[in-house]
Design an enzyme around this catalytic site. Structure first.
Site, PDB file in Angstrom:
ATOM      1  N   HIS A  89      38.889 -10.911   4.262  1.00 23.63           N
ATOM      2  CA  HIS A  89      37.125 -10.741   4.561  1.00 23.63           C
ATOM      3  C   HIS A  89      36.248  -9.290   5.068  1.00 23.63           C
ATOM      4  CE1 HIS A  89      36.550 -14.236   2.379  1.00 23.63           C
ATOM      5  NE2 HIS A  89      37.135 -14.592   3.122  1.00 23.63           N
ATOM      6  N   HIS A 119      42.309 -14.924   8.539  1.00 29.69           N
ATOM      7  CA  HIS A 119      40.550 -14.807   8.052  1.00 29.69           C
ATOM      8  C   HIS A 119      39.647 -13.934   9.081  1.00 29.69           C
ATOM      9  CE1 HIS A 119      40.780 -18.674   5.351  1.00 29.69           C
ATOM     10  NE2 HIS A 119      40.749 -17.918   4.594  1.00 29.69           N
ATOM     11  N   ASP A 136      40.672 -15.674  -3.304  1.00 29.46           N
ATOM     12  CA  ASP A 136      39.788 -16.478  -2.244  1.00 29.46           C
ATOM     13  C   ASP A 136      39.939 -18.350  -2.859  1.00 29.46           C
ATOM     14  OD1 ASP A 136      38.889 -18.142  -0.050  1.00 29.46           O
ATOM     15  OD2 ASP A 136      37.530 -16.336   0.708  1.00 29.46           O
TER      16      ASP A 136
END
Ligand SMILES: [Zn+2]
Length: 419
Positions: A241, A204, A292
Site C-alpha cells: 500500500h 502492510h 489483496d
C-alpha cells in the site's frame, strides 16, 4: 519535461501464432480467504463506513475457515488468477490457527493448504507467513477474533523454518510483518535477524490515515519514516500500500530499492486513498500490483485503475509514462515486470501469457499498441494461453481442472455461508 511524441516504444508484446505473447504478471499481495467475501461488504452499515467497518465483516468470515475450506477457496482463486494472466502470487498469510486461537495438530496446516492449492493449480507461490502479535501501536493484546492470527517470536520462527524447508522451483517462503501496529519493535528486530539472507520481507504500511496518526502519537514518526529509520530496508522488501506518504517518504522508499505493492481495486473498494504514483515514478521507485482482498482478480483492472485514479485526481491524461515509452500500457507492464523478481524471489521471466489475436479489441493490433489495447479496452478477458515453468496451465482461456475446482469451491462457499 514533456515526453517527445516520437520516443521509442519498448515493445512488451511479441507476435506468436494466434496471438500476442507477454510475460505473465506477478501478483504481489493476496489474502486468499478474502475471495469468499468479495461483494459481501457493499451495503452501508453506517454513514462513516470505512476500512475498519469492512474489517468486522472480514473477521466474521475469517472465523469460519478451516484447512479444507481454505484449500477450496485458494484453489479456485488461483485458477482465476492464472486465467487472468497472473503467473505467481505472494500470499500474505495470517490465518494460522483454529478459530479459538489454538494451533492445529499440525501448526502449519493452514499454510500447507495454500501450498497444496498452488501446487495443484500450477501457479508459483511466494508464501509469506505473517507475524501478528499485538492489536495496536500501544501493544495491546490481540482481540478475541484476532487470536487465530497470533504467534510469539519463537513460535513464528518455528513455523517459518518448517515452511522454508519446503522451498522449491514453484515455492518460495518469505516473511511478512503484518504491520507496525501488530509487531513490536523488539520482535521485528529479532525476527529480521533470524531470517535467511535472501528471504523476502513484506509489510502492510501506511494504508490508513488512522494508522499514520497512531504511529505518530506513539513512535513520534510516520510509519514509513519509522521503518526506514529502524530497519535495513532494501530490495528484499515489499511495502504493501504505502498510500499515505510525505515527500521524504516517497524519496526514501525509492532510494531504498524496496518495491511498493499497490492494490488499486482493493484500495478503492476500502476507500484507502491514492498512491502518489507520479511523484514515486519521478523518484525512480520500484512498484508492482496486488489483488489483496480479491474484490477483483484481474491485472487489467489493477493497472487500469492505477492510471485512472491518477487521471481523476490530476484532471489530465496519460500520466504513468517514463523515459522508455510514451505508452501508458507499456510503462505499467514494464513497471510490474521489473519488480517481480525482487518481490517474489522467483526468476520467472520465462512464464508467459498469450492474448487472443481473434479478440475484437485486438483487431488490427500492432506490437506498439497491444499493451494499451489490452489494459484500456473494455473488460472481455482475452488471455488465451498461460505457460508457467514450461507447462501450459491455461489453454483457450480455461484451466484444465476448472470444473472440478469450481465444484469444490461451491460446496465450501455454501458451508462458509451457513447454507
Ligand atoms: Zn493486505
Amino acid at each position: 519535461m514533456p515526453v517527445a511524441p516520437d520516443a521509442p516504444h519498448a515493445a512488451v508484446a511479441r507476435q506468436v501464432a494466434g496471438g500476442w505473447q507477454l510475460p505473465a504478471i506477478a501478483n504481489l499481495h493476496s489474502h486468499a480467504f478474502q475471495r469468499a467475501m468479495a461483494g459481501l461488504a457493499e451495503r452501508q452499515t453506517h454513514p462513516e463506513d470505512s476500512f475498519w467497518t469492512w474489517r468486522e465483516t472480514m473477521y466474521r468470515m475469517a472465523a469460519r475457515f478451516d484447512p479444507d475450506s481454505l484449500y477450496a477457496v485458494a484453489r479456485q482463486l488461483y485458477v482465476e488468477m492464472l486465467e487472468a494472466g497472473y503467473g505467481s502470487v505472494c500470499e500474505f498469510h495470517y490465518l494460522h490457527h483454529a478459530p479459538d486461537g489454538r494451533p492445529y495438530a499440525d501448526p502449519a496446516a493452514m499454510s500447507q493448504a495454500l501450498i497444496a492449492a498452488a501446487r495443484d493449480t500450477g501457479i508459483r507461490l511466494t508464501l509469506l507467513p505473517v507475524l501478528y502479535m499485538t492489536g495496536g501501536f500501544d501493544g495491546r493484546a490481540l482481540g478475541e477474533r484476532q487470536k487465530r492470527f497470533g504467534h510469539d517470536v519463537d513460535g513464528y520462527l518455528r513455523l517459518f523454518e518448517t515452511l522454508h524447508a519446503q522451498t522449491g522451483d514453484m515455492l518460495r517462503v518469505g516473511c511478512a510483518l503484518h504491520s507496525l501496529r501488530a509487531v513490536p519493535p523488539d520482535a521485528m528486530r529479532a525476527v529480521l535477524a533470524a531470517l535467511p539472507a535472501d528471504a523476502r520481507i513484506h509489510i502492510h504500511i501506511a494504508e490508513q490515515v488512522g494508522e499514520v496518526q497512531d504511529c505518530l502519537a506513539i513512535r513520534d514518526l510516520r510509519p514509513v519514516e519509522w521503518l526506514l529509520q529502524n530497519a535495513d530496508v532494501d530490495a528484499r522488501w515489499t511495502l504493501v500500500h504505502a498510500t499515505h506518504l510525505n515527500d521524504w517518504e516517497v524519496a526514501g522508499i525509492a532510494k531504498s530499492g524496496a518495491t511498493v505493492a499497490i492494490c488499486p481495486t482493493t484500495e478503492a473498494n476500502l476507500g484507502d486513498g491514492l498512491f502518489r504514483l507520479r511523484e514515486y515514478l519521478d523518484a525512480g521507485g520500484a512498484w508492482g500490483i496486488g489483488s489483496d482482498s480479491h474484490i477483483s482478480v484481474s491485472p487489467v483492472e489493477e493497472l487500469r485503475w492505477l492510471e485512472y485514479g491518477q487521471r481523476l485526481v490530476k484532471r489530465r491524461r496519460n500520466i504513468a509514462v517514463g523515459d522508455a515509452s510514451t505508452s501508458v500500457g507499456e510503462t505499467l507492464l514494464h513497471g510490474a515486470y521489473a519488480s517481480a523478481k525482487n518481490a517474489t524471489g522467483f526468476d520467472a521471466g520465462g512464464d508467459t501469457l498469450v492474448l487472443d489475436a481473434e479478440a475484437p479489441l485486438l483487431a488490427a493490433a500492432t506490437a506498439g499498441d497491444v499493451a494499451d489495447r489490452w489494459l484500456f479496452s473494455g473488460n472481455r478477458p482475452c488471455v488465451k494461453d498461460v505457460h508457467i515453468a514450461g507447462r501450459r496451465v491455461v489453454a483457450d482461456g480455461r484451466h484444465a481442472d476448472g470444473a472440478a475446482v469450481l465444484a469444490h469451491y461451491r460446496t465450501a462457499l455454501a458451508k462458509l455461508s451457513g447454507m
